[in-house]
Scaffold this motif. Structure first.
Motif, short mmCIF file in Angstrom:
data_model
loop_
_atom_site.label_atom_id
_atom_site.label_comp_id
_atom_site.label_asym_id
_atom_site.label_seq_id
_atom_site.Cartn_x
_atom_site.Cartn_y
_atom_site.Cartn_z
N ASN A 141 0.93 -1.33 0.03
CA ASN A 141 0.09 0.10 0.04
C ASN A 141 0.91 1.20 0.04
N ASP A 168 1.22 -9.05 -4.55
CA ASP A 168 0.42 -8.77 -3.25
C ASP A 168 1.51 -9.29 -2.29
N THR A 192 6.12 -6.44 7.26
CA THR A 192 4.52 -6.45 6.69
C THR A 192 4.01 -5.33 6.74
N ARG A 195 -0.50 -0.47 9.76
CA ARG A 195 -1.58 0.69 9.48
C ARG A 195 -1.83 1.51 10.80
N ASP A 199 -6.90 -3.36 12.03
CA ASP A 199 -8.20 -3.69 11.30
C ASP A 199 -8.13 -4.90 10.56
N GLN A 200 -9.33 -5.47 10.01
CA GLN A 200 -9.42 -6.87 9.40
C GLN A 200 -8.47 -7.05 8.54
N GLU A 201 -8.16 -5.98 7.43
CA GLU A 201 -7.38 -6.46 6.39
C GLU A 201 -5.77 -6.37 6.74
N LEU A 202 -5.63 -5.79 7.81
CA LEU A 202 -4.35 -6.00 8.41
C LEU A 202 -3.86 -7.24 9.00
N ALA A 204 -5.75 -10.14 8.30
CA ALA A 204 -5.62 -10.96 7.50
C ALA A 204 -4.75 -11.12 6.55
N GLN A 205 -3.92 -10.00 6.25
CA GLN A 205 -2.75 -9.95 5.40
C GLN A 205 -1.64 -10.58 6.05
#
Ligand code: GDP
Length: 297
Positions: A141, A168, A192, A195, A199-202, A204-205
Motif C-alpha cells: 500500500n 501482493d 509487513t 496501519r 483492522d481486519q485487512e491488516l 488477514a494479510q
C-alpha cells in the motif's frame, strides 16, 4: 540502582522492625510506596496490584539479614521479582534462526518503528552473528515504505528483495523465500504492512503471510512511549496472529518503562529487544535489570 526507591522508602523503614523477621505490617507499609512507584512508572493498576501481592507473599516472614536494612531487603525482593516477571527463563536476544533460510516476520502498527527495527536487527545479525540476511518489504500500500527499507538496506550493507510492482504480500513472501533459498541466505526478514489501527485487512494479510512463510519468529514492534495502548495492541496482535516476542521502540524517550512490566504480565510474551534511537545501532537486547531500575525510579 536501588538508591532512589531506597531513599524514598528510608523514612518509612526507619520505623520498621530492625531485627528478626519482616512482619506483615512492615511489608505492607513498604509496598504502599512501591505501588506508588509502579503507578508513576505507568504500570497498569491490575498489574501493579498482582505484582504487589506476589512480592508481599515472598517478603512476609523473610528473616532480616544483618548486612542490609529491612528497607534494602524489601527493595531487593521487589527488584528480583520484577526481573523474574519481565523475562522468565528465556534469553531475549537469542533469535531462532537455525535451519537456513529462517524466516522472521515483523508486524506492528504504522509508525511504531517496524521498518527501522527490521533493518537494525538485520544489521545486528550480520555483524554479531555473521549471518547473511535478506530483507523484503510487504507494504504494497505504501511504495515509500518499500523504498525506505531498500535505502536502509543499502546503508547497512544488507540485501533487500528487488521491488516488483503489482505483487501482493503473499507473492512477495514466496519470492523472498525462493530468493533466500537460492541465494544461500541464513535469514530472511519480512516487513509487513503497518496501519494506524488494527483492522481486519491488516490482520488477514499478516495471517496469510504467516501461513506461507511459517516464520521461526514473529516479532511485534510497538512504540514503548504509548504505555497501556502498546499493551492493548500487543494483546490483540497476539490473539489474532500469535507473536513470539515484542520489540519496544523509543525507549530512549523519557517514558518510565512501566509498559514493559504490563506487557509481559498481560500478554505473557517476552520483550526481546528495545529500540533506543533512530540510528541503525540503536537497539539492544532487553535487559530486565535496566528496566527494573527505571520502573523503580
Ligand atoms: P514503521 O511505520 O513502523 O515502519 O516506522 P519507521 O520504522 O518508519 O519509524 C518511524 C519513525 O520512528 C522513524 O523516524 C524512526 O527513525 C523512528 N524510530 C524508530 N525506532 C525508534 C527508536 O527506538 N527511538 C526513536 N527515538 N525513534 C525511533
Amino acid at each position: 540502582m536501588f538508591e532512589n526507591l531506597s531513599e524514598r522508602l528510608s523514612g518509612v523503614f526507619d520505623k520498621l522492625t530492625k531485627q528478626g523477621a519482616l512482619t506483615d505490617d512492615d511489608v505492607k507499609t513498604a509496598l504502599r510506596e512501591v505501588r506508588v512507584a509502579l503507578l508513576e512508572a505507568d504500570v497498569s493498576l491490575p498489574v501493579a496490584r498482582d505484582f504487589i501481592k506476589a512480592v508481599q507473599e515472598k517478603a512476609t516472614g523473610q528473616s532480616v539479614t544483618k548486612s542490609i536494612t529491612p528497607g534494602q531487603q524489601v527493595v531487593k525482593i521487589v527488584h528480583d521479582e520484577l526481573k523474574h516477571v519481565l523475562t522468565g527463563d528465556q534469553d531475549p536476544g537469542a533469535l531462532k534462526i537455525d535451519n537456513p533460510p529462517a524466516p522472521i516476520l515483523m508486524v506492528g502498527l504504522q509508525g511504531s518503528g517496524k521498518t527501522t527495527t527490521t533493518a537494525k536487527l538485520a544489521k545486528r545479525l550480520k555483524e554479531r552473528e555473521g549471518k547473511r540476511v535478506l530483507m523484503a518489504s510487504l507494504d504494497t500500500n505504501r511504495p515509500a515504505a518499500m523504498e525506505q527499507l531498500a535505502i536502509l538496506g543499502a546503508q547497512i550493507g544488507v540485501d533487500t528483495l528487488p521491488i516488483v510492482k503489482g505483487e501482493d504480500p503473499v507473492q512477495i513472501a514466496k519470492r523472498a523465500k525462493t530468493q533466500a533459498s537460492l541465494g544461500g541466505y541464513d535469514v530472511y526478514m519480512l516487513d509487513t504492512a503497518g496501519r494506524l489501527h488494527i483492522d481486519q485487512e491488516l490482520i488477514a494479510q499478516a495471517a496469510a503471510v504467516r501461513d506461507v512463510a511459517n516464520p521461526r519468529e514473529i516479532l511485534l514492534v510497538v512504540d514503548g512511549l504509548t504505555g497501556q495502548d502498546a499493551v492493548n495492541v500487543a494483546q490483540e496482535f497476539d490473539d489474532k496472529i500469535g507473536v513470539t516476542g515484542v520489540v519496544l521502540t523509543r525507549m530512549d524517550g523519557d517514558g518510565r518503562g512501566g509498559a514493559a512490566l504490563s506487557m509481559r504480565a498481560i500478554t505473557g510474551k517476552p520483550i526481546r529487544f528495545v529500540g533506543l534511537g533512530e540510528k541503525m545501532d540503536a537497539i539492544e537486547t532487553f535487559e530486565p535489570d535496566r528496566i527494573a531500575g527505571r520502573i523503580l525510579g
